[in-house]
Design a protein around this motif. Structure first.
Motif, PDB file in Angstrom:
ATOM      1  N   ALA A 126      98.946 -13.072 -47.458  1.00 14.03           N
ATOM      2  CA  ALA A 126      97.732 -12.316 -47.735  1.00 14.03           C
ATOM      3  C   ALA A 126      97.487 -11.263 -46.665  1.00 14.03           C
ATOM      4  O   ALA A 126      97.010 -10.178 -46.953  1.00 14.03           O
ATOM      5  CB  ALA A 126      96.534 -13.261 -47.827  1.00 14.03           C
ATOM      6  N   GLY A 179      96.450  -5.702 -50.586  1.00 20.10           N
ATOM      7  CA  GLY A 179      95.210  -6.242 -51.094  1.00 20.10           C
ATOM      8  C   GLY A 179      94.881  -5.633 -52.439  1.00 20.10           C
ATOM      9  O   GLY A 179      95.475  -4.643 -52.857  1.00 20.10           O
ATOM     10  N   PRO A 220      95.093  -8.484 -56.168  1.00 18.70           N
ATOM     11  CA  PRO A 220      95.652  -8.969 -54.907  1.00 18.70           C
ATOM     12  C   PRO A 220      96.823  -9.913 -55.160  1.00 18.70           C
ATOM     13  O   PRO A 220      96.992 -10.453 -56.253  1.00 18.70           O
ATOM     14  CB  PRO A 220      94.473  -9.696 -54.254  1.00 18.70           C
ATOM     15  CG  PRO A 220      93.264  -9.257 -55.003  1.00 18.70           C
ATOM     16  CD  PRO A 220      93.707  -8.910 -56.381  1.00 18.70           C
ATOM     17  N   GLN A 241      88.864 -16.652 -48.001  1.00 14.96           N
ATOM     18  CA  GLN A 241      89.933 -15.730 -48.375  1.00 14.96           C
ATOM     19  C   GLN A 241      89.321 -14.505 -49.050  1.00 14.96           C
ATOM     20  O   GLN A 241      88.773 -14.591 -50.147  1.00 14.96           O
ATOM     21  CB  GLN A 241      90.940 -16.417 -49.305  1.00 14.96           C
ATOM     22  CG  GLN A 241      91.657 -17.590 -48.659  1.00 14.96           C
ATOM     23  CD  GLN A 241      92.707 -18.201 -49.570  1.00 14.96           C
ATOM     24  OE1 GLN A 241      92.983 -17.668 -50.642  1.00 14.96           O
ATOM     25  NE2 GLN A 241      93.282 -19.302 -49.145  1.00 14.96           N
ATOM     26  N   ASP A 274      90.737 -11.999 -50.404  1.00  8.86           N
ATOM     27  CA  ASP A 274      91.450 -11.450 -51.552  1.00  8.86           C
ATOM     28  C   ASP A 274      90.763 -11.786 -52.870  1.00  8.86           C
ATOM     29  O   ASP A 274      91.005 -11.121 -53.883  1.00  8.86           O
ATOM     30  CB  ASP A 274      92.888 -11.979 -51.592  1.00  8.86           C
ATOM     31  CG  ASP A 274      93.763 -11.277 -50.567  1.00  8.86           C
ATOM     32  OD1 ASP A 274      93.193 -10.524 -49.750  1.00  8.86           O
ATOM     33  OD2 ASP A 274      94.983 -11.483 -50.573  1.00  8.86           O
TER      34      ASP A 274
END
Length: 249
Positions: A28, A33, A61, A187, A189
Motif C-alpha cells: 500500500a 493509491g 487502490p 488503512q 486506501d
C-alpha cells in the motif's frame, strides 16, 4: 477449546482476506493509491423532471483491487442534494437522493458484475438492476458515467431562486464483511471519494461544474544579450567617380 478454535479460524479467514499484515502494508505504501474525481456534473430539466448527469475519473487502490479479485464485492454510494439558502435559518434541503452500486467478480466464470439500486439494499438482495462485463475496465466505465439521474420535480423549484447542488461518490465500507471492516482500520486506501458543489437556477442555462484547471506555467522572457550588437557597416558618401585614366580612354 471450542472458543480458541473459533478465534483461530477467524484469524485464518482474516489472513486469507487481507494477506499477511506486513506485506500488504508495504504494497500500500509502495504502490499506487486510488482516486475519485468529478470531471463534470450538470443539472437540467426535461419533461417537468429535474435530472443530473456526471462523469467521473475512478482509479481503484491496490488493496481494493486485490479484494475484488479475491471475490469480495465492493460498494459505492452516489449522493445528490439540492439546497436553497435561507438567511434566517440553515439551508433548506429541496431534494436528496442516493444511488448504490455493488461491484463484484466471479472467479469461476471470470466475469464482472455491476448492480445498481435506488435504495440501500438489504443484506443478500434488493438490487434492482445488474449487468455483466468481461473485464473490470468495462464495469468501471459504466460506473464513471451517470446519465439523466432523476432528482425531483422541476415544478418544485422557483425560477427566481439560485440553488446549491452537491454531488459526490464514495466507497461505502459499511456494507463490507465485518471481519474486513476490522482489518482495514487505519488503512487510508479504503477512504475513497469525491464531492463537488455548484450553483444552479431554473431560469439559466444548465450549470456545468468542472474541476479547476491548473494554471499555465509562466516562462520567463529571454534575457537580453549582454554585449552590444555589432555596428552596421558605414555607408559610402556620394562622391564623384574619379576621372578615367588615359589608358582607359
Amino acid at each position: 477449546m471450542r472458543l480458541k478454535s473459533g478465534t483461530a479460524l477467524l484469524a485464518v479467514l482474516l489472513c486469507l482476506l487481507l494477506g499477511t499484515a506486513m506485506p500488504v502494508r508495504a504494497q500500500a505504501e509502495a504502490g499506487r493509491g486510488g482516486t475519485v474525481q468529478v470531471m463534470e456534473a450538470f443539472v437540467h430539466a426535461r419533461d417537468s423532471t429535474l435530472l443530473l448527469s456526471a462523469s467521473l475519473d475512478i482509479v481503484l487502490p491496490e488493496l481494493v483491487d486485490e479484494a475484488l479479485h479475491k471475490g469480495i464485492p465492493i460498494f459505492f454510494v452516489a449522493q445528490t442534494r439540492i439546497l436553497r439558502e435561507r438567511w434566517y435559518w440553515s439551508d433548506r434541503v429541496m431534494a436528496q437522493v442516493q444511488r448504490y452500486y455493488r461491484l463484484s467478480y466471479q472467479p469461476l466464470t471470470d466475469r464482472w458484475r455491476l448492480s445498481v439500486s435506488g435504495e440501500r439494499p438489504q443484506s443478500g438482495g434488493g438490487w434492482a438492476l445488474g449487468q455483466n462485463f468481461d473485464n473490470l475496465e468495462q464495469a468501471l466505465a459504466v460506473l464513471r458515467r451517470i446519465v439523466d439521474w432523476r432528482l425531483a420535480n422541476a415544478a418544485d423549484f422557483s425560477t427566481q431562486d439560485v440553488y446549491t447542488v452537491e454531488f459526490g461518490l464514495q466507497l461505502d465500507v459499511s456494507q463490507l464483511p465485518r471481519p474486513l471492516q476490522i482489518g482495514m482500520t487505519g488503512q487510508t486506501d479504503w477512504r475513497l471519494g469525491a464531492l463537488i458543489d455548484f450553483q444552479w437556477s431554473p431560469s439559466s442555462r444548465p450549470a456545468v461544474a468542472r474541476p479547476a484547471a491548473p494554471p499555465a506555467p509562466v516562462h520567463p522572457a529571454p534575457a537580453e544579450p549582454a554585449h552590444e550588437p555589432p555596428a552596421s557597416p558605414p555607408v559610402p558618401s556620394r562622391t564623384e567617380a574619379p576621372a578615367a585614366t588615359e589608358g582607359a580612354r
